[in-house]
Design an enzyme around this catalytic site. Sequence first.
Site, PDB file in Angstrom:
ATOM      1  N   ARG A   1       0.829  -1.193   0.000  1.00  0.00           N
ATOM      2  CA  ARG A   1       0.000   0.000   0.000  1.00  0.00           C
ATOM      3  C   ARG A   1       0.871   1.253   0.000  1.00  0.00           C
ATOM      4  NH1 ARG A   1       1.121   2.399   4.024  1.00  0.00           N
ATOM      5  NH2 ARG A   1      -0.369   4.024   3.578  1.00  0.00           N
ATOM      6  N   ILE A   2       0.245   2.362  -0.297  1.00  0.00           N
ATOM      7  CA  ILE A   2       0.853   3.665  -0.084  1.00  0.00           C
ATOM      8  C   ILE A   2      -0.153   4.496   0.695  1.00  0.00           C
ATOM      9  CG2 ILE A   2       2.466   3.659  -2.011  1.00  0.00           C
ATOM     10  CD1 ILE A   2       0.492   5.044  -3.726  1.00  0.00           C
ATOM     11  N   ASP A   3       0.336   5.469   1.441  1.00  0.00           N
ATOM     12  CA  ASP A   3      -0.525   6.235   2.322  1.00  0.00           C
ATOM     13  C   ASP A   3      -1.680   6.891   1.572  1.00  0.00           C
ATOM     14  OD1 ASP A   3       1.223   5.585   4.326  1.00  0.00           O
ATOM     15  OD2 ASP A   3       2.189   7.542   4.419  1.00  0.00           O
ATOM     16  N   LYS A   4      -2.738   7.164   2.302  1.00  0.00           N
ATOM     17  CA  LYS A   4      -3.941   7.756   1.732  1.00  0.00           C
ATOM     18  C   LYS A   4      -3.628   9.009   0.922  1.00  0.00           C
ATOM     19  CE  LYS A   4      -8.381   9.767   3.127  1.00  0.00           C
ATOM     20  NZ  LYS A   4      -9.260  10.075   4.282  1.00  0.00           N
TER      21      LYS A   4
ATOM     22  N   ARG B   1       8.562   9.547   5.344  1.00  0.00           N
ATOM     23  CA  ARG B   1       8.153  10.739   6.091  1.00  0.00           C
ATOM     24  C   ARG B   1       8.913  10.863   7.406  1.00  0.00           C
ATOM     25  NH1 ARG B   1       1.732   9.827   5.998  1.00  0.00           N
ATOM     26  NH2 ARG B   1       1.684  11.875   7.010  1.00  0.00           N
TER      27      ARG B   1
END
Length: 373
Positions: free
Chosen positions: A177-180, A281
């Site tokens: 996944r990748i962040d929203k 991040r």
Amino acid sequence: MNEENKHKLEQLPENQPEAQDAELDEELGQEDYFERHEIIADNKQTLIRLDKFLMDRLANRSRNKVQNAIKAGSVRVDNQEVKPNYKVKPGNTISIVLPKSVEGSYEILPQEIPLDIVYEDEDVMVINKPFGIAVHPGVGIPNGTIVNAVAWHLQQKLADLPIMEGNSPDRAGIVHRIDKDTTGLMVIAKNEYAMTHLAKQFFDHSIERRYQAIVWGDPDADSGTITGNIGRNPNDRKLLMVFPEGEDGKWAVTHWKVLERFYYCTLVECQLETGRTHQIRVHMKSIGHTLFGDPRYGGNQILKGTLFSKYKQFVENCLQILPRQALHAKVLGFVHPKTGEKLTFESELPDDMKTVLEKFGNYVNARKTNQGL
């Protein structure tokens, strides 16, 4: 099984976060999508087919799933790949990597949500994810996700999507996944074999993942490697942090290099060795270069430059254009589960990041011309 049998399950990801941590519940790292089992056969083990041996010892795993794992190279005996008809011998060490079973139940309804499909065949689909949409349902996010969009796109029964057996299909086809609010490339498996094959590649860290990010400040070096365990901040469980001494968290490695400098901010490329939650991040913040616009880690504040009104207004305007972390999954490469071909995909930076970079370029050039920096 008697006491001589050893069955160790290595739960690579941390436990599912508590319900009150809704923001982090949706944002899992890559390792949260697979699990590794290791079994040592008893010294008195009779000869038995490998698939049957594993089925007897792994709960809620079908023969088809076990055989797919063997064919995908996700099962090793004494660190060697073997065929499904291999006969387990006394003392053999068998390891297996499988898509991770997850807890929770979310009804997946097909929803007509547009997908930017970069590539698709009968086994895999590569999409370019926009910001503002979660990959799969989670606490506080029951629908409106990439999974809902994929279900609509495939126009098939949810049971036909690859899911973790014994659980609800809330992460059907999802192996990473990748962040929203991060944009960019991600791969989706369209059948169980593809899912197992891709999960093994993520486990082996053989997937190529390169991101581009706008970070605050002007790094002293042109490139570097950030290492340090990442774990929850004990003072704020919605945040993650680096534990430099390794006293907590999980090992993480990020390689970065400068692509273009804008004095106040810098465009960098980050290549991941590991896939921890919020890795880029948190790692970039740890070296003093927080991602531009990142509201969770303070990147939506002025972290470089003066506070005089013209500059402040300029930055606020940029933050309105880019009200999220300036992070884009630009390059994704993996081995196709069926053909064995290495596939590599690249996507352009989204318009919000390109616009902000152009504005900073113009601003810096104007300052150099008029006043100097």
